[in-house]
Design a protein around this motif. Structure first.
Motif, PDB file in Angstrom:
ATOM      1  N   LYS A 265      21.115  22.911 -43.459  1.00  0.00           N
ATOM      2  CA  LYS A 265      22.331  23.080 -42.672  1.00  0.00           C
ATOM      3  C   LYS A 265      23.186  24.198 -43.255  1.00  0.00           C
ATOM      4  CE  LYS A 265      22.827  18.341 -40.888  1.00  0.00           C
ATOM      5  NZ  LYS A 265      23.703  17.145 -40.808  1.00  0.00           N
ATOM      6  N   ASN A 266      23.634  25.066 -42.377  1.00  0.00           N
ATOM      7  CA  ASN A 266      24.539  26.156 -42.767  1.00  0.00           C
ATOM      8  C   ASN A 266      23.993  26.931 -43.965  1.00  0.00           C
ATOM      9  OD1 ASN A 266      26.420  25.358 -40.739  1.00  0.00           O
ATOM     10  ND2 ASN A 266      27.152  23.749 -42.108  1.00  0.00           N
ATOM     11  N   ASN A 284      20.399  26.740 -39.396  1.00  0.00           N
ATOM     12  CA  ASN A 284      20.254  25.306 -39.184  1.00  0.00           C
ATOM     13  C   ASN A 284      18.905  25.041 -38.525  1.00  0.00           C
ATOM     14  OD1 ASN A 284      23.067  23.900 -39.733  1.00  0.00           O
ATOM     15  ND2 ASN A 284      23.506  25.848 -38.715  1.00  0.00           N
TER      16      ASN A 284
END
Length: 511
Positions: A265-266, A284
């Protein structure tokens, strides 16, 4: 009558424990593009190394006749002096030197020992333009990708007075557009009177540009075919290569896909040298149990950089974001931690990151998890042999024994050893970065079956490939990447094709 530029007659070459070439014959006409094809271990690269002097006269039997003269090349310099230039499958560049320095290494533009750098840079720019590489001649090799390094190798070959150009899997590291440009270059070279021998596992490339092809199998010449009348089909060539028909290029899949096992994520990362240059931007992605997820992107999109940054943060600086396994954040700050959390990475560059070339197959397979064959910090040698032998049989590594050095294997079998190493660790998440690069059509099918078996056993697979048909043939879901950003996510169904993926791959990810 077309003049013959090269004849190789009754060439036999033996390595310890294996006969690599057995009475091989090859005839190449002047000014043609001659394709050379065969499965991994068929002897293609070995034959070309005999021709170029890498395997010197006296280490093989048979005759090399070039331009009507019998040649006894004892060094590669002797073959190059006659205009025979080979570009090997394995890159042979010096990482710490610039592009210009690499191109003219050993062939410097010098007067009384003083290099004319202005002329060197100017000529290098011209050569890079010829191969379609828009990059500074002063850029160091270590700062450019594998595909770009391959183009530098080709530019280096062009810097010499070439009469016969040998290219061993030259497009293996290139995307479709760059591969197309290279093939067009070969056609231009042909018009200029340069003869080429093209070794490739990509049948569409061979049939597109070759005037004729020679098929090798198990170190022997099977046949030579003329492609002039376009009557030779790919299926016909495949049958000659493998000795059997392959009805489907990709095995059938019956996936049972479960919950998300792994996600990032990110995820962001900066260039390891140019620290202000951001390479990955808030990525992501996720992969489910039993799923094969593809990542598609053009050269420079950030595919390998993403894979390596996830695998123990082995690429990049100032990496940020979360790696999450089964809903919990995990620490992947180094390779050992990534392996501990069940992540494996099959690198696109087996020579630099995947293998210990001077070590044997057994040690290369077990090196990533010696604890599996040890007790109380003592290695169980017999168990290690049994485990390595089991892996060898499972993925059909062609080697006389697991004690053979990795450097003596063909490129495709080296790649299988890398794959075997990670299968041995029994990972839950496997990242395959160009897993079939440099592998023939028969061996590709074997790799695909192994990947399917792993997925059917509940493993989660992320697959990076430059070949869009391969992604469409193997993956359940595909992400597209451009300029270090995710630009699309599609389920692989009948509505998805190469054009759709290319649309996303060429879409700017900038907001």
């Amino acid at each position: 009558m077309t003049e013959t530029i090269l004849e190789m007659n009754q060439i036999t070459k033996t390595f310890p424990g294996v006969k690599a070439l057995d009475d091989v014959n090859l005839k190449v006409k002047k000014g043609e593009i001659h394709g050379l094809i065969g499965e991994n271990g068929a002897g293609k690269s070995t034959l070309m190394k005999v021709l170029s002097g890498v395997h010197p006269f006296g280490t093989y039997s048979g005759d090399i006749v070039f331009n009507g003269d019998v040649c006894e090349f004892k060094t590669i310099n002797q073959s190059e002096a006659l205009g025979i230039v080979i570009i090997h499958q394995e890159l042979a560049l010096v990482p710490e030197l610039s592009i210009a320095e690499n191109i003219f290494l050993g062939n410097e533009n010098a007067n009384k020992g003083i290099v004319n750098w202005s002329e060197t840079v100017t000529i290098t720019k011209e050569l890079l333009n010829k191969v379609g590489l828009d990059i500074s001649p002063q850029e160091k090799i270590k700062n450019i990708g594998v595909g770009q390094q391959q183009l530098v190798e080709i530019a280096k070959a062009l810097s010499k007075d070439v009469r016969l150009l040998i290219l061993d899997e030259p497009t293996a590291a290139l995307n479709e557009e760059d591969s197309e440009n290279l093939l067009n270059l070969l056609i231009e070279f042909k018009e200029q009177g340069i003869t080429s021998i093209l070794i490739s596992h990509k049948l569409k490339e061979l049939t597109k540009v070759s005037d004729s092809i020679t098929i090798l199998r198990d170190g022997k010449t099977i046949e030579s075919l003329s492609l002039a009348d376009n009557k030779i089909s790919e299926d016909r060539i495949i049958k000659g290569m493998v000795g059997r028909d392959l009805s489907n290029l990709y095995p059938e899949r019956n996936p049972e896909i479960g919950d998300v096992v792994f996600e990032v994520k990110n995820w962001s990362a900066y260039h390891p040298v140019t620290s202000e240059r951001k390479i990955l931007h808030n990525i992501n992605i996720n992969v489910r149990k039993g799923e094969i997820v593809g990542i598609a992107g053009l050269m420079g999109a950030g595919r390998t950089e993403l894979a390596m940054s996830i695998f123990g943060k082995s690429y990049g600086k100032k990496i940020s974001g979360q790696a999450i396994k089964e809903g919990k954040e995990i620490n992947v700050n180094d390779v050992s931690k990534a392996i501990k959390h069940g992540i494996g990475y099959v690198s696109e560059n087996r020579k630099e990151y995947g293998l210990i070339l001077i070590d044997n197959v057994k040690n290369n397979i077990t090196v990533a998890d010696l604890g599996k064959v040890s007790k109380n910090n003592f290695l169980n040698y017999n168990q290690e042999i049994n485990e390595a032998e089991s892996i060898r049989k499972r993925i059909n590594i062609k080697t006389p024994s697991i004690f053979q050095k990795a450097l003596n294997l063909s490129g495709g079998n080296q790649q299988k050893v890398v794959l075997g190493k990670w299968i041995f660790t029994d990972p839950e998440i496997l990242i395959f970065d160009e897993p079939t690069r440099g592998i023939d059509v028969g061996a590709k099918y074997e790799i695909y079956k192994i990947m399917n078996d792993l997925a059917e056993n509940g493993k989660s697979i992320i697959m990076i490939s430059s070949e869009l048909p391969e992604l469409l043939g193997m993956c359940d879901r595909i992400y597209t990447l451009a300029e270090g950003r995710i630009t699309g996510e599609v389920d692989n169904d009948e509505n998805i094709n190469q054009e759709t993926l290319m649309k996303y791959m060429t879409k700017s990810g900038r907001s």
